[in-house]
Scaffold this motif. Structure first.
Motif, PDB file in Angstrom:
ATOM      1  N   ARG A 162     107.995   3.693 -42.981  1.00  0.00           N
ATOM      2  CA  ARG A 162     106.780   3.580 -43.901  1.00  0.00           C
ATOM      3  C   ARG A 162     106.875   2.286 -44.481  1.00  0.00           C
ATOM      4  O   ARG A 162     107.747   1.364 -44.553  1.00  0.00           O
ATOM      5  N   THR A 163     105.650   2.004 -45.198  1.00  0.00           N
ATOM      6  CA  THR A 163     105.407   0.865 -45.896  1.00  0.00           C
ATOM      7  C   THR A 163     106.197   0.555 -47.256  1.00  0.00           C
ATOM      8  O   THR A 163     106.017   1.362 -48.191  1.00  0.00           O
ATOM      9  N   VAL A 164     107.209  -0.206 -47.001  1.00  0.00           N
ATOM     10  CA  VAL A 164     108.084  -0.337 -48.152  1.00  0.00           C
ATOM     11  C   VAL A 164     107.667  -1.784 -49.019  1.00  0.00           C
ATOM     12  O   VAL A 164     107.265  -1.600 -50.079  1.00  0.00           O
ATOM     13  N   LEU A 165     107.234  -2.771 -48.223  1.00  0.00           N
ATOM     14  CA  LEU A 165     106.625  -3.875 -48.647  1.00  0.00           C
ATOM     15  C   LEU A 165     105.440  -4.065 -47.868  1.00  0.00           C
ATOM     16  O   LEU A 165     105.274  -4.086 -46.583  1.00  0.00           O
ATOM     17  N   SER A 166     104.143  -4.277 -48.525  1.00  0.00           N
ATOM     18  CA  SER A 166     102.954  -4.341 -47.925  1.00  0.00           C
ATOM     19  C   SER A 166     102.661  -5.797 -47.365  1.00  0.00           C
ATOM     20  O   SER A 166     103.191  -6.646 -47.901  1.00  0.00           O
ATOM     21  N   LEU A 167     102.203  -5.987 -45.948  1.00  0.00           N
ATOM     22  CA  LEU A 167     101.483  -6.947 -45.394  1.00  0.00           C
ATOM     23  C   LEU A 167     100.212  -7.338 -45.307  1.00  0.00           C
ATOM     24  O   LEU A 167      99.790  -8.260 -45.155  1.00  0.00           O
ATOM     25  N   GLY A 168      99.538  -6.387 -46.366  1.00  0.00           N
ATOM     26  CA  GLY A 168      97.870  -6.524 -46.215  1.00  0.00           C
ATOM     27  C   GLY A 168      97.215  -5.970 -45.072  1.00  0.00           C
ATOM     28  O   GLY A 168      97.913  -5.789 -44.035  1.00  0.00           O
ATOM     29  N   LYS A 169      95.759  -5.754 -45.354  1.00  0.00           N
ATOM     30  CA  LYS A 169      95.252  -5.311 -44.136  1.00  0.00           C
ATOM     31  C   LYS A 169      94.542  -6.397 -43.252  1.00  0.00           C
ATOM     32  O   LYS A 169      93.974  -7.605 -43.941  1.00  0.00           O
ATOM     33  N   PRO A 170      94.235  -6.054 -42.271  1.00  0.00           N
ATOM     34  CA  PRO A 170      93.406  -7.005 -41.231  1.00  0.00           C
ATOM     35  C   PRO A 170      92.104  -6.922 -41.823  1.00  0.00           C
ATOM     36  O   PRO A 170      91.528  -6.136 -42.663  1.00  0.00           O
ATOM     37  N   LEU A 171      91.344  -8.230 -41.290  1.00  0.00           N
ATOM     38  CA  LEU A 171      89.950  -8.402 -42.006  1.00  0.00           C
ATOM     39  C   LEU A 171      89.118  -7.317 -41.275  1.00  0.00           C
ATOM     40  O   LEU A 171      87.787  -6.977 -41.978  1.00  0.00           O
ATOM     41  N   GLY A 172      89.160  -7.074 -39.922  1.00  0.00           N
ATOM     42  CA  GLY A 172      88.490  -6.424 -39.270  1.00  0.00           C
ATOM     43  C   GLY A 172      86.944  -6.558 -39.025  1.00  0.00           C
ATOM     44  O   GLY A 172      86.195  -6.118 -38.841  1.00  0.00           O
ATOM     45  N   LEU A 173      86.892  -8.103 -38.552  1.00  0.00           N
ATOM     46  CA  LEU A 173      85.876  -8.545 -38.491  1.00  0.00           C
ATOM     47  C   LEU A 173      85.339  -8.855 -36.954  1.00  0.00           C
ATOM     48  O   LEU A 173      84.140  -8.927 -36.576  1.00  0.00           O
ATOM     49  N   ILE A 174      86.579  -8.564 -36.170  1.00  0.00           N
ATOM     50  CA  ILE A 174      86.255  -8.787 -34.730  1.00  0.00           C
ATOM     51  C   ILE A 174      86.833  -7.586 -34.301  1.00  0.00           C
ATOM     52  O   ILE A 174      88.263  -7.325 -34.212  1.00  0.00           O
ATOM     53  N   ALA A 175      85.897  -6.608 -33.458  1.00  0.00           N
ATOM     54  CA  ALA A 175      86.586  -5.355 -32.920  1.00  0.00           C
ATOM     55  C   ALA A 175      87.161  -5.690 -31.383  1.00  0.00           C
ATOM     56  O   ALA A 175      86.624  -6.360 -30.874  1.00  0.00           O
ATOM     57  N   LYS A 176      88.425  -4.920 -31.443  1.00  0.00           N
ATOM     58  CA  LYS A 176      88.842  -4.985 -29.952  1.00  0.00           C
ATOM     59  C   LYS A 176      88.151  -4.075 -28.896  1.00  0.00           C
ATOM     60  O   LYS A 176      87.391  -3.031 -29.297  1.00  0.00           O
ATOM     61  N   GLY A 177      88.134  -4.729 -27.625  1.00  0.00           N
ATOM     62  CA  GLY A 177      87.225  -4.205 -26.599  1.00  0.00           C
ATOM     63  C   GLY A 177      87.881  -3.044 -25.922  1.00  0.00           C
ATOM     64  O   GLY A 177      88.961  -2.604 -25.976  1.00  0.00           O
ATOM     65  N   GLY A 212     111.541  -9.818 -43.903  1.00  0.00           N
ATOM     66  CA  GLY A 212     111.905  -8.870 -44.731  1.00  0.00           C
ATOM     67  C   GLY A 212     111.331  -7.551 -44.803  1.00  0.00           C
ATOM     68  O   GLY A 212     111.776  -6.553 -44.592  1.00  0.00           O
ATOM     69  N   ALA A 213     110.033  -7.570 -44.921  1.00  0.00           N
ATOM     70  CA  ALA A 213     109.055  -6.459 -44.853  1.00  0.00           C
ATOM     71  C   ALA A 213     109.101  -5.868 -43.648  1.00  0.00           C
ATOM     72  O   ALA A 213     108.961  -4.575 -43.471  1.00  0.00           O
ATOM     73  N   THR A 214     109.103  -6.644 -42.467  1.00  0.00           N
ATOM     74  CA  THR A 214     108.928  -5.939 -41.234  1.00  0.00           C
ATOM     75  C   THR A 214     110.441  -5.267 -41.137  1.00  0.00           C
ATOM     76  O   THR A 214     110.320  -4.000 -40.414  1.00  0.00           O
ATOM     77  N   PHE A 215     111.231  -5.814 -41.293  1.00  0.00           N
ATOM     78  CA  PHE A 215     112.733  -4.823 -41.049  1.00  0.00           C
ATOM     79  C   PHE A 215     112.607  -3.795 -42.008  1.00  0.00           C
ATOM     80  O   PHE A 215     113.016  -2.626 -41.630  1.00  0.00           O
ATOM     81  N   LEU A 216     112.335  -3.790 -43.353  1.00  0.00           N
ATOM     82  CA  LEU A 216     112.347  -2.547 -44.098  1.00  0.00           C
ATOM     83  C   LEU A 216     111.207  -1.646 -43.721  1.00  0.00           C
ATOM     84  O   LEU A 216     111.720  -0.300 -43.599  1.00  0.00           O
ATOM     85  N   ASN A 217     110.139  -2.072 -43.609  1.00  0.00           N
ATOM     86  CA  ASN A 217     108.969  -1.008 -42.748  1.00  0.00           C
ATOM     87  C   ASN A 217     109.603  -0.337 -41.731  1.00  0.00           C
ATOM     88  O   ASN A 217     109.272   0.830 -41.573  1.00  0.00           O
ATOM     89  N   ASN A 218     110.058  -1.104 -40.705  1.00  0.00           N
ATOM     90  CA  ASN A 218     110.530  -0.290 -39.375  1.00  0.00           C
ATOM     91  C   ASN A 218     111.802   0.432 -39.660  1.00  0.00           C
ATOM     92  O   ASN A 218     111.916   1.654 -39.154  1.00  0.00           O
TER      93      ASN A 218
END
Length: 222
Positions: free
Chosen positions: A191-206, A181-187
């Motif tokens: 904009r962000t209608v329902l939050s999915l939370g943030k990534p932890l950001g522990l591993i950076a992409k190369g 539901g959140a993905t459908f509404l946000n797309n």
């Protein structure tokens, strides 16, 4: 000197299939959990949802993600779509729909498959922590589910692990509905209608990931 032709790369951008794939996951886990929790009985009527929602919907979404170069969605949805196809086939065999079982038939082989899926799901879980909180929670529960199903199928403390599997699968379904539901509404609203939370950001992409993103952007602007 030969005239070198101009090569133009055309990229067809397709819609994000995440809501479709996750809806398939949410529905099949809800129906399967209803059987595990004793709300319903038997697996005969679970089979259509396993084949069409758990398998085909996720595989279809996986194919679209491959075309969109969404690596996580393509691999995760494809792998779990194939899982439900295998489970549906296992149930059909156990019901005798494909033919009479031989005396050597050993249903514990399904437990081996559960543990195998758990092993790879641990890797997917690491990546899910860098997607968002809801996806991370779903993958944590999926790993618990596979372990519990494997233990219950082997007959090790069956009642305990079967109960854990039932409630875990039900929670996966609820989170799946929210993610869908959140993905459908946000797309849809952009904009962000329902939050999915943030990534932890522990591993950076190369740099390979960054290079791929630049290549995609160039192709889209051609």
């Amino acid at each position: 000197m030969e005239n070198m032709g101009t090569i133009t790369e055309v990229k067809v951008k397709m819609s994000d299939p995440t809501a479709l794939g996750v809806f398939g996951l949410a529905i099949v886990t809800l129906v399967a959990a209803s059987q595990k929790m004793g709300w319903t009985t038997g697996v005969e009527y679970v089979l259509p949802w396993a084949i069409f929602l758990g398998s085909l919907a996720q595989i279809w979404a996986s194919i679209i993600d491959f075309k969109n170069n969404n690596y996580f969605g393509a691999i995760a949805l494809g792998i779990y779509g194939l899982f439900w196809m295998g489970v549906a086939a296992h149930w059909a065999i156990s019901l005798g729909w494909i033919g009479e079982l031989s005396p050597a038939a050993d249903p514990r082989q399904l437990a081996v498959a559960f543990f195998g899926y758990m092993i790879f799901s641990l890797f997917i879980m690491v990546a899910a922590f860098e997607i968002h909180t809801v996806m991370a929670a779903i993958l944590v529960l999926i790993n618990i589910l596979f372990f519990s199903l494997g233990m219950a199928t082997l007959g090790i403390n069956h009642e305990l692990f079967a109960t854990i599997a039932a409630y875990t699968e039900f929670l996966i379904s609820l989170l799946g509905f929210y993610l869908c539901g959140a993905t459908f509404l946000n797309n849809f609203f952009g904009r962000t209608v329902l939050s999915l939370g943030k990534p932890l950001g522990l591993i950076a992409k190369g740099p390979i990931e960054l290079k791929n993103k630049k290549a995609i952007k160039v192709a889209e602007n051609m």
